[in-house]
Write a protein that holds these residues in place. Sequence first.
Motif, PDB file in Angstrom:
ATOM      1  N   MET A   1       0.843  -1.168   0.000  1.00 22.09           N
ATOM      2  CA  MET A   1       0.000   0.000   0.000  1.00 22.09           C
ATOM      3  C   MET A   1       0.891   1.234   0.000  1.00 22.09           C
ATOM      4  O   MET A   1       1.783   1.378   0.812  1.00 22.09           O
ATOM      5  CB  MET A   1      -0.903  -0.021   1.238  1.00 22.09           C
ATOM      6  N   ASN A   2       0.614   2.133  -0.909  1.00 20.21           N
ATOM      7  CA  ASN A   2       1.347   3.381  -1.023  1.00 20.21           C
ATOM      8  C   ASN A   2       0.539   4.470  -0.317  1.00 20.21           C
ATOM      9  O   ASN A   2      -0.443   4.981  -0.860  1.00 20.21           O
ATOM     10  CB  ASN A   2       1.563   3.713  -2.505  1.00 20.21           C
ATOM     11  N   ASN A   3       0.957   4.826   0.920  1.00 17.35           N
ATOM     12  CA  ASN A   3       0.181   5.768   1.734  1.00 17.35           C
ATOM     13  C   ASN A   3       0.080   7.140   1.096  1.00 17.35           C
ATOM     14  O   ASN A   3      -0.972   7.770   1.138  1.00 17.35           O
ATOM     15  CB  ASN A   3       0.794   5.888   3.129  1.00 17.35           C
ATOM     16  N   ALA A   4       1.172   7.632   0.507  1.00 16.76           N
ATOM     17  CA  ALA A   4       1.149   8.968  -0.097  1.00 16.76           C
ATOM     18  C   ALA A   4       0.185   9.005  -1.282  1.00 16.76           C
ATOM     19  O   ALA A   4      -0.591   9.956  -1.437  1.00 16.76           O
ATOM     20  CB  ALA A   4       2.550   9.371  -0.532  1.00 16.76           C
ATOM     21  N   LEU A   5       0.232   7.965  -2.103  1.00 12.57           N
ATOM     22  CA  LEU A   5      -0.662   7.898  -3.264  1.00 12.57           C
ATOM     23  C   LEU A   5      -2.115   7.744  -2.819  1.00 12.57           C
ATOM     24  O   LEU A   5      -3.014   8.353  -3.398  1.00 12.57           O
ATOM     25  CB  LEU A   5      -0.251   6.743  -4.179  1.00 12.57           C
ATOM     26  N   LEU A   6      -2.342   6.945  -1.770  1.00 15.47           N
ATOM     27  CA  LEU A   6      -3.689   6.761  -1.234  1.00 15.47           C
ATOM     28  C   LEU A   6      -4.235   8.093  -0.718  1.00 15.47           C
ATOM     29  O   LEU A   6      -5.363   8.477  -1.024  1.00 15.47           O
ATOM     30  CB  LEU A   6      -3.677   5.725  -0.112  1.00 15.47           C
ATOM     31  N   LYS A   7      -3.420   8.805   0.051  1.00 12.03           N
ATOM     32  CA  LYS A   7      -3.832  10.088   0.615  1.00 12.03           C
ATOM     33  C   LYS A   7      -4.165  11.087  -0.494  1.00 12.03           C
ATOM     34  O   LYS A   7      -5.185  11.775  -0.451  1.00 12.03           O
ATOM     35  CB  LYS A   7      -2.704  10.625   1.497  1.00 12.03           C
ATOM     36  N   GLN A   8      -3.295  11.152  -1.489  1.00 12.19           N
ATOM     37  CA  GLN A   8      -3.504  12.068  -2.613  1.00 12.19           C
ATOM     38  C   GLN A   8      -4.762  11.681  -3.394  1.00 12.19           C
ATOM     39  O   GLN A   8      -5.553  12.531  -3.794  1.00 12.19           O
ATOM     40  CB  GLN A   8      -2.285  12.050  -3.523  1.00 12.19           C
ATOM     41  N   SER A   9      -4.966  10.397  -3.578  1.00 14.25           N
ATOM     42  CA  SER A   9      -6.121   9.906  -4.317  1.00 14.25           C
ATOM     43  C   SER A   9      -7.423  10.254  -3.597  1.00 14.25           C
ATOM     44  O   SER A   9      -8.404  10.649  -4.222  1.00 14.25           O
ATOM     45  CB  SER A   9      -6.003   8.393  -4.493  1.00 14.25           C
ATOM     46  N   ILE A  10      -7.422  10.121  -2.263  1.00 15.52           N
ATOM     47  CA  ILE A  10      -8.616  10.457  -1.492  1.00 15.52           C
ATOM     48  C   ILE A  10      -8.914  11.940  -1.622  1.00 15.52           C
ATOM     49  O   ILE A  10     -10.057  12.349  -1.821  1.00 15.52           O
ATOM     50  CB  ILE A  10      -8.440  10.042  -0.017  1.00 15.52           C
ATOM     51  N   ARG A  11      -7.874  12.767  -1.535  1.00 14.99           N
ATOM     52  CA  ARG A  11      -8.070  14.218  -1.618  1.00 14.99           C
ATOM     53  C   ARG A  11      -8.582  14.629  -3.000  1.00 14.99           C
ATOM     54  O   ARG A  11      -9.329  15.592  -3.131  1.00 14.99           O
ATOM     55  CB  ARG A  11      -6.767  14.952  -1.314  1.00 14.99           C
ATOM     56  N   ILE A  12      -8.187  13.904  -4.038  1.00 20.19           N
ATOM     57  CA  ILE A  12      -8.595  14.263  -5.404  1.00 20.19           C
ATOM     58  C   ILE A  12     -10.016  13.772  -5.700  1.00 20.19           C
ATOM     59  O   ILE A  12     -10.844  14.512  -6.220  1.00 20.19           O
ATOM     60  CB  ILE A  12      -7.607  13.685  -6.436  1.00 20.19           C
ATOM     61  N   TYR A  13     -10.304  12.514  -5.368  1.00 23.95           N
ATOM     62  CA  TYR A  13     -11.551  11.896  -5.824  1.00 23.95           C
ATOM     63  C   TYR A  13     -12.711  12.001  -4.844  1.00 23.95           C
ATOM     64  O   TYR A  13     -13.849  11.714  -5.220  1.00 23.95           O
ATOM     65  CB  TYR A  13     -11.310  10.427  -6.161  1.00 23.95           C
ATOM     66  N   ALA A  14     -12.467  12.386  -3.612  1.00 23.74           N
ATOM     67  CA  ALA A  14     -13.568  12.493  -2.652  1.00 23.74           C
ATOM     68  C   ALA A  14     -14.407  13.735  -2.955  1.00 23.74           C
ATOM     69  O   ALA A  14     -13.872  14.800  -3.238  1.00 23.74           O
ATOM     70  CB  ALA A  14     -13.027  12.554  -1.234  1.00 23.74           C
ATOM     71  N   GLU A  15     -15.711  13.569  -2.920  1.00 19.68           N
ATOM     72  CA  GLU A  15     -16.631  14.684  -3.139  1.00 19.68           C
ATOM     73  C   GLU A  15     -17.096  15.193  -1.780  1.00 19.68           C
ATOM     74  O   GLU A  15     -17.647  14.439  -0.986  1.00 19.68           O
ATOM     75  CB  GLU A  15     -17.853  14.220  -3.937  1.00 19.68           C
ATOM     76  N   ALA A  16     -16.863  16.471  -1.516  1.00 15.35           N
ATOM     77  CA  ALA A  16     -17.263  17.077  -0.250  1.00 15.35           C
ATOM     78  C   ALA A  16     -18.532  17.885  -0.457  1.00 15.35           C
ATOM     79  O   ALA A  16     -18.658  18.639  -1.424  1.00 15.35           O
ATOM     80  CB  ALA A  16     -16.154  17.961   0.290  1.00 15.35           C
ATOM     81  N   SER A  17     -19.477  17.703   0.454  1.00  9.20           N
ATOM     82  CA  SER A  17     -20.675  18.539   0.453  1.00  9.20           C
ATOM     83  C   SER A  17     -20.843  19.101   1.859  1.00  9.20           C
ATOM     84  O   SER A  17     -20.434  18.492   2.846  1.00  9.20           O
ATOM     85  CB  SER A  17     -21.897  17.740   0.019  1.00  9.20           C
ATOM     86  N   PHE A  18     -21.441  20.279   1.934  1.00  7.38           N
ATOM     87  CA  PHE A  18     -21.552  20.986   3.201  1.00  7.38           C
ATOM     88  C   PHE A  18     -23.019  21.241   3.515  1.00  7.38           C
ATOM     89  O   PHE A  18     -23.822  21.496   2.628  1.00  7.38           O
ATOM     90  CB  PHE A  18     -20.781  22.316   3.130  1.00  7.38           C
ATOM     91  N   SER A  19     -23.348  21.169   4.804  1.00 10.03           N
ATOM     92  CA  SER A  19     -24.713  21.435   5.243  1.00 10.03           C
ATOM     93  C   SER A  19     -24.675  22.034   6.642  1.00 10.03           C
ATOM     94  O   SER A  19     -23.626  22.102   7.268  1.00 10.03           O
ATOM     95  CB  SER A  19     -25.537  20.146   5.223  1.00 10.03           C
ATOM     96  N   ARG A  20     -25.835  22.433   7.109  1.00  6.13           N
ATOM     97  CA  ARG A  20     -25.894  23.031   8.438  1.00  6.13           C
ATOM     98  C   ARG A  20     -25.713  21.949   9.493  1.00  6.13           C
ATOM     99  O   ARG A  20     -26.281  20.861   9.401  1.00  6.13           O
ATOM    100  CB  ARG A  20     -27.223  23.755   8.618  1.00  6.13           C
ATOM    101  N   SER A  21     -24.921  22.286  10.486  1.00  5.93           N
ATOM    102  CA  SER A  21     -24.584  21.343  11.543  1.00  5.93           C
ATOM    103  C   SER A  21     -25.649  21.331  12.616  1.00  5.93           C
ATOM    104  O   SER A  21     -26.497  22.217  12.706  1.00  5.93           O
ATOM    105  CB  SER A  21     -23.232  21.729  12.131  1.00  5.93           C
ATOM    106  N   LEU A  45     -10.250   4.825  -6.457  1.00  9.61           N
ATOM    107  CA  LEU A  45      -9.178   4.920  -5.476  1.00  9.61           C
ATOM    108  C   LEU A  45      -7.871   4.345  -6.023  1.00  9.61           C
ATOM    109  O   LEU A  45      -7.842   3.240  -6.566  1.00  9.61           O
ATOM    110  CB  LEU A  45      -9.591   4.154  -4.214  1.00  9.61           C
ATOM    111  N   ALA A  46      -6.792   5.115  -5.899  1.00 11.55           N
ATOM    112  CA  ALA A  46      -5.465   4.656  -6.322  1.00 11.55           C
ATOM    113  C   ALA A  46      -4.605   4.467  -5.085  1.00 11.55           C
ATOM    114  O   ALA A  46      -4.859   5.040  -4.040  1.00 11.55           O
ATOM    115  CB  ALA A  46      -4.831   5.685  -7.248  1.00 11.55           C
ATOM    116  N   GLY A  47      -3.563   3.663  -5.204  1.00 11.63           N
ATOM    117  CA  GLY A  47      -2.652   3.451  -4.088  1.00 11.63           C
ATOM    118  C   GLY A  47      -2.875   2.134  -3.381  1.00 11.63           C
ATOM    119  O   GLY A  47      -2.156   1.806  -2.448  1.00 11.63           O
ATOM    120  N   LEU A  48      -3.865   1.364  -3.815  1.00  8.56           N
ATOM    121  CA  LEU A  48      -4.136   0.052  -3.225  1.00  8.56           C
ATOM    122  C   LEU A  48      -4.028  -1.017  -4.296  1.00  8.56           C
ATOM    123  O   LEU A  48      -4.444  -0.805  -5.437  1.00  8.56           O
ATOM    124  CB  LEU A  48      -5.543  -0.005  -2.621  1.00  8.56           C
ATOM    125  N   SER A  49      -3.482  -2.160  -3.923  1.00 10.80           N
ATOM    126  CA  SER A  49      -3.442  -3.283  -4.860  1.00 10.80           C
ATOM    127  C   SER A  49      -4.841  -3.900  -4.937  1.00 10.80           C
ATOM    128  O   SER A  49      -5.736  -3.548  -4.160  1.00 10.80           O
ATOM    129  CB  SER A  49      -2.422  -4.321  -4.394  1.00 10.80           C
TER     130      SER A  49
END
Length: 137
Positions: A1-21, A45-49
């Motif tokens: 597992m490539n942690n740096a690639l996994l972290k970068q992949s999550i930051r790129i491909y994750a969709e964030a939505s915001f709402s009232r707390s 997701l990249a960085g995982l076999s």
Amino acid sequence: MNNALLKQSIRIYAEASFSRSRGPGGQNVNKVNSKVTLKLRLNELAGLSETELERVKLLLENRITGSGEIVISSDEERSQRINLERAYYRMEALIAAAAKFPKRRKPTKPGKAAKERRLNEKRQQGQKKAERAAIFD
């Protein structure tokens, strides 16, 4: 597992939505979208076999939606930015922990001192019980 690639992949491909707390915060709660919901498609997701990805799907099957997404929410803080960072961190930790294979157990045998201690304890226990026995003449 490539942690740096996994972290970068999550930051790129994750969709964030915001709402009232929810919760305390006075007027702030009613006008600021501080709750963060992250959605991540596992197929992107990249960085995982392949085996690590299968393990993630198996262990996180209760958290994966029907469309193959992992959904994480964070609304502990009043700050949207801090909640976003916490959600990313939780997503990374969740996937990394699920992808990690447990170490194989190496079978071991008790050492010489452990065997000797066990036998001494057995002798003492037997002696204690022998002393309790009634003596008949």
